[in-house]
Design an enzyme around this catalytic site. Sequence first.
Site, PDB file in Angstrom:
ATOM      1  N   ASP A 229     -29.430   3.460 -22.435  1.00  0.00           N
ATOM      2  CA  ASP A 229     -27.842   3.637 -22.779  1.00  0.00           C
ATOM      3  C   ASP A 229     -28.128   3.209 -24.408  1.00  0.00           C
ATOM      4  O   ASP A 229     -28.609   2.327 -24.733  1.00  0.00           O
ATOM      5  CB  ASP A 229     -27.163   2.699 -21.996  1.00  0.00           C
ATOM      6  CG  ASP A 229     -25.526   3.080 -22.383  1.00  0.00           C
ATOM      7  OD1 ASP A 229     -25.073   3.737 -21.904  1.00  0.00           O
ATOM      8  OD2 ASP A 229     -24.773   1.953 -22.739  1.00  0.00           O
ATOM      9  N   GLU A 306     -30.671   8.040 -24.407  1.00  0.00           N
ATOM     10  CA  GLU A 306     -29.262   8.566 -24.530  1.00  0.00           C
ATOM     11  C   GLU A 306     -29.106   8.307 -26.086  1.00  0.00           C
ATOM     12  O   GLU A 306     -28.598   7.101 -26.424  1.00  0.00           O
ATOM     13  CB  GLU A 306     -28.113   7.582 -23.593  1.00  0.00           C
ATOM     14  CG  GLU A 306     -27.020   8.455 -24.003  1.00  0.00           C
ATOM     15  CD  GLU A 306     -25.930   7.664 -24.273  1.00  0.00           C
ATOM     16  OE1 GLU A 306     -24.492   7.950 -24.182  1.00  0.00           O
ATOM     17  OE2 GLU A 306     -25.961   6.320 -24.484  1.00  0.00           O
TER      18      GLU A 306
END
Length: 591
Positions: A229, A306
């Site tokens: 993330d 990401e």
Amino acid sequence: MTRIDSTPTSAMLAPTLLHAGQAGSEWWRDAVIYQVYPRSFADGDGDGIGDLVGITNRLPHLQALGVDAVWLSPFYRSPQKDAGYDVADYRDVDPLFGTLADFDALLAEAHGRGIRVIVDLVPNHTSDQHVWFQAALPAAPGSPERGRYIFRDGQGSDGELPPNNWQSIFGGPAWTRTTNDDGTPGQWYLHLFDSSQPDLDWENPEVRSEFEDVLRFWLDKGVDGFRIDVAHGMIKAPGLPDWDGTVSMVEGTEGGEVVDLGAPEDGSTGAGNSGPMFDQDGVHEIYRAWHRVLAEYDGDRALVAEAWVEPLSRLARYVRPDEMHQAFNFSFLTTPWSAAPLRTVIAASLHANDEVGAPTTWVLSNHDVVRHASRLGLAEPGLRPNGIFAHEAQPDEELGLRRARAASLLMLGLPGSSYLYQGEELGLPEHTSLPNDVREDPAFFRTGGTEAGRDGCRVPIPWEADAPGLGFGPTGKTWLPQPEAYARYAADTQRGVAGSTYEVYRTALATRRAEQLGSGTLAWVEEYATSADVVALRNREVVVLANLGDEPVTLPRGAEVLLASGPVMTDRSGDPQVRVPSDTTVWLRAL
Ligand code: NOJ
């Protein structure tokens, strides 16, 4: 507002092989990976929130679909202020989703069915309920407890102003002031997202070793990889300098603006983030260290970034041979439904990734963006709102679905790895009429309700058209209401139905595997590109042709259609010839 420029680019006209395949046989190079958003996939215990048992029960659906792996969004212990992207304990399952034993059972069942499992790691920030942050709050400025996060004194005579001018990606300031034990105002802490998500200080070696340990915890359990993330956000520029650029709601997008369709040759679409909080060179050392950790384990475990970073050459730095393995191609996701920019972004993506020997990782939807079945049905191609309210212009459902299926077949025909977001194989549209009182996305609240946020793409999946809650769980409860239209998309209405979205995806995955398209090649094929609105490419023995124009395109005589995203027409006068209608992609046997 920028207008469409459909002039063929130099990339379109290039007759040469743009991508010759790659060395390496690791599973992730050509995998189709299905994103499961646990709270909305399937509910095992009937509380209306999806869970690990629910996922395990529905694995046969994913096996039948033919995916290679699943990526599970966070299911860790969390107060759920950002749907689990606020982690309080990285080594435990939140009771909402089950137990560690449920996870072990899911992993074993998935592996037994030939499906690998990637879990989500959220290293940029913890929850404010994490023991570290709870210890930091009462600790003194400069203490080791505070040193795990980014605490700073405020500016102004009494420290009443935030340490710098950074804004949270969810809206509002990126700093929150603490209160000392005696009630006086204290230091400020940084949170690039919600105030319940304090940023960790990745310059602190203790933070680094803790996360290496977390990686090992899940690797020891047998996971096949991690989705990282905010992989571009962990290191901040020294001195945390002020920055006057904007960060927007859905990371990296220019919410509500139409993108310049004359895409630059590097494929940039505005999906990137710059500024002193993103894409600092120091992040790469973290990924080199993690690469070494994964390399100690067997089975080609993988890291996927990401990272909302542009241009693509900059994104490719995250997947250099000693760093991560994949990086989501958000430039592709944010490219408007228009042939010239699509050709540009495809060529630029393959070029940038080939430079570092990594596969391109295609994606069209996830839990942070308007579902592509709705995005592509908006009147303005390229519009990228952060959610859609009922009072706003609505997507054209039929047009959006037709384009979404065409876009997905184009994506699945490209060499590299592809990610699917749960429900896209059913053609699900965004829920655009959620009442505000059921919304949970912090982005809605932190913008004072001016942006709908991401709840509309997170609605529980319809499994059975006639069951309460459309078969989401045993009680009919669903944590967000499903729109009426979802009954028409239920999985049981599509299985075995020729031409349904589910069957198109299932056939595409089987054909992609049989033809080895994921590890294939790419060349533009001019003889098929009869108009500037056609994207036509050859991958191994398959021609992928997407017609984005208003008029049907006639295929060369003898063309054998392997698969089509929608009905094609056969002109039976004289020699039969196949015509591909507007917003349709076909896969053909190369002549
Ligand atoms: C990206 C995740 O995909 C998103 O859902 C989340 O809100 C932010 N990172 C913060 O963790």
